[in-house]
Design a protein around this motif. Structure first.
Motif, PDB file in Angstrom:
ATOM      1  N   LYS A 143       0.855  -1.063  -0.197  1.00  0.00           N
ATOM      2  CA  LYS A 143      -0.085  -0.150   0.042  1.00  0.00           C
ATOM      3  C   LYS A 143       0.987   1.325  -0.191  1.00  0.00           C
ATOM      4  CE  LYS A 143      -3.834  -2.088   2.220  1.00  0.00           C
ATOM      5  NZ  LYS A 143      -4.936  -2.067   3.518  1.00  0.00           N
ATOM      6  N   SER A 144       0.402   2.403  -0.640  1.00  0.00           N
ATOM      7  CA  SER A 144       1.034   3.427  -0.360  1.00  0.00           C
ATOM      8  C   SER A 144       1.861   4.016   0.696  1.00  0.00           C
ATOM      9  CB  SER A 144       0.027   4.901  -0.697  1.00  0.00           C
ATOM     10  OG  SER A 144      -0.334   4.498  -2.176  1.00  0.00           O
ATOM     11  N   GLU A 145       1.173   3.721   1.987  1.00  0.00           N
ATOM     12  CA  GLU A 145       1.921   4.354   3.231  1.00  0.00           C
ATOM     13  C   GLU A 145       3.119   3.417   3.552  1.00  0.00           C
ATOM     14  OE1 GLU A 145      -1.986   2.083   4.501  1.00  0.00           O
ATOM     15  OE2 GLU A 145      -1.603   3.294   2.694  1.00  0.00           O
ATOM     16  N   ALA A 146       3.107   2.488   2.834  1.00  0.00           N
ATOM     17  CA  ALA A 146       4.319   1.483   3.037  1.00  0.00           C
ATOM     18  C   ALA A 146       5.606   2.015   2.079  1.00  0.00           C
ATOM     19  CB  ALA A 146       4.218   0.024   2.719  1.00  0.00           C
ATOM     20  N   LEU A 147       5.330   2.730   1.211  1.00  0.00           N
ATOM     21  CA  LEU A 147       6.464   3.118   0.219  1.00  0.00           C
ATOM     22  C   LEU A 147       7.709   3.912   0.929  1.00  0.00           C
ATOM     23  CD1 LEU A 147       4.422   4.480  -2.921  1.00  0.00           C
ATOM     24  CD2 LEU A 147       6.053   2.707  -2.774  1.00  0.00           C
ATOM     25  N   PRO A 148       7.334   4.851   2.128  1.00  0.00           N
ATOM     26  CA  PRO A 148       8.631   5.290   2.666  1.00  0.00           C
ATOM     27  C   PRO A 148       9.610   4.142   3.380  1.00  0.00           C
ATOM     28  CG  PRO A 148       6.540   6.579   3.194  1.00  0.00           C
ATOM     29  CD  PRO A 148       6.199   5.353   2.551  1.00  0.00           C
ATOM     30  N   ALA A 149       8.787   3.171   3.972  1.00  0.00           N
ATOM     31  CA  ALA A 149       9.811   2.036   4.320  1.00  0.00           C
ATOM     32  C   ALA A 149      10.342   1.584   3.223  1.00  0.00           C
ATOM     33  CB  ALA A 149       9.086   1.082   5.320  1.00  0.00           C
ATOM     34  N   LYS A 169      11.383   2.426   0.397  1.00  0.00           N
ATOM     35  CA  LYS A 169      12.570   3.476   0.067  1.00  0.00           C
ATOM     36  C   LYS A 169      13.784   3.319   1.011  1.00  0.00           C
ATOM     37  CE  LYS A 169      10.257   7.188  -2.209  1.00  0.00           C
ATOM     38  NZ  LYS A 169       9.931   8.859  -2.288  1.00  0.00           N
ATOM     39  N   LYS A 170      13.505   3.044   2.235  1.00  0.00           N
ATOM     40  CA  LYS A 170      14.547   2.731   3.201  1.00  0.00           C
ATOM     41  C   LYS A 170      15.409   1.602   2.658  1.00  0.00           C
ATOM     42  CE  LYS A 170      13.040   5.401   7.408  1.00  0.00           C
ATOM     43  NZ  LYS A 170      12.449   5.409   8.590  1.00  0.00           N
TER      44      LYS A 170
END
Length: 304
Positions: free
Chosen positions: A168-174, A176-177
């Motif tokens: 899901k979109s909210e998992a994209l920052p993780a 990217k890490k």
């Protein structure tokens, strides 16, 4: 099975030696600098470089991420990083002089007064920066061993396969890490499966549970570019084509029949609708990511 006596001994040791965070030294027991991945050539030249409170850095405009990474790495020493000219504390420059001939190779020289990274390409400058950052992370005090490093990869492509089709979109920052960590290890190739979660225009896969926006995918593409990671889109085409099952005409016009689970589903190669949808899906991913190659998966097609 762990013997009871060993468990008791382990518990006793844990009681005698409380958990502490030990400093990570910048050298192995043999005196060599700790670097992961290991470099091709390293020469200890003696002495150390004392990191000043203000570090000036010269870096090509396209590699601004290097400056950002140095800012983050030096925060724990209360060091300020500022952009400078060629007469700087830390200089990254394109040059063929004394640099490895491999397109991704670099030369890193740390002496008592300056840090210089040279390479024949911006790829090489980025990988030289990762080695320098590796050394900064490992040191326990604001100083680095004076060394000369010549390094290049054994394999031009180094990477792994990831799927974000259920992300899901909210998992994209993780996510990217994880890509940032991947780049720090000089991995440069991401075989990426998006399938039904790709932002197709118009969206004919109406029943899919979630999808990314075009802006999110463009941002991911730019993030990978800045980290020198090549994206190769990957897609199941004639076998395991679960992504196509979200189309409203899947059962009536596209399926081959037979196995009906999402794992064994296969499109009918005689279906013009299925072939057109496949071609359009591949085309849109190529247009967004502009990859050198596109990976078409057809494994276990015999299940249909």
């Amino acid at each position: 099975v762990i013997p009871t006596m060993l468990l008791a001994a382990t518990a006793s040791l844990a009681a005698d030696f409380p958990a502490t965070v030990l400093p990570v030294e910048n050298t192995r027991l043999d005196g060599r600098t700790v670097l992961v991945p290991e470099v091709q050539q390293i020469k200890q030249t003696g002495g150390s470089f004392k990191i000043p409170k203000i570090v000036t850095i010269a870096v090509p405009a396209s590699e601004s991420l290097i400056a950002e990474q140095l800012v983050n790495a030096l925060k724990r020493f209360d060091v300020i990083v500022a952009l400078g000219d060629d007469d700087t504390t830390c200089r990254f420059a394109l040059s063929e002089k004394d640099t490895p001939t491999h397109p991704q190779g670099y030369r890193l020289v740390i002496d008592g007064t300056q840090i210089v990274v040279t390479a024949r390409s911006t790829d090489g400058l980025f990988y030289g920066a990762q080695t320098l950052l590796n050394m900064i992370r490992n040191t326990t005090k604001p100083e680095l061993d004076c060394v000369t490093i010549n390094d290049w990869p054994d394999f031009d492509r180094r990477g792994y396969f990831m799927t974000i089709r259920n992300m899901k979109s909210e998992a994209l920052p993780a996510f990217k890490k994880s890509l940032d960590a991947m780049a720090s290890l000089k991995l440069n190739w991401l075989l990426l499966s998006i399938e039904e979660a790709f932002p197709y225009e118009p969206n004919s896969l109406v029943n899919r549970p979630n999808a990314f926006t075009r802006e999110e995918m463009l941002d991911l593409a730019e993030f990978c570019r800045a980290h020198h990671i090549e994206i190769t889109p990957s897609m199941q085409l004639w076998s395991h084509a679960r992504w196509m099952t979200y189309h409203p005409d899947w059962e009536s016009k596209m399926t081959e029949g037979g196995p009906s689970s999402s794992w064994s589903c296969q499109l009918c190669p005689h279906s013009q609708e299925a072939n057109d949808l496949t071609a359009e899906a591949v085309k849109q991913q190529i247009e967004l990511f502009k990859p050198k190659v596109f990976f078409m998966m057809t494994d276990e097609i015999f299940l249909g």
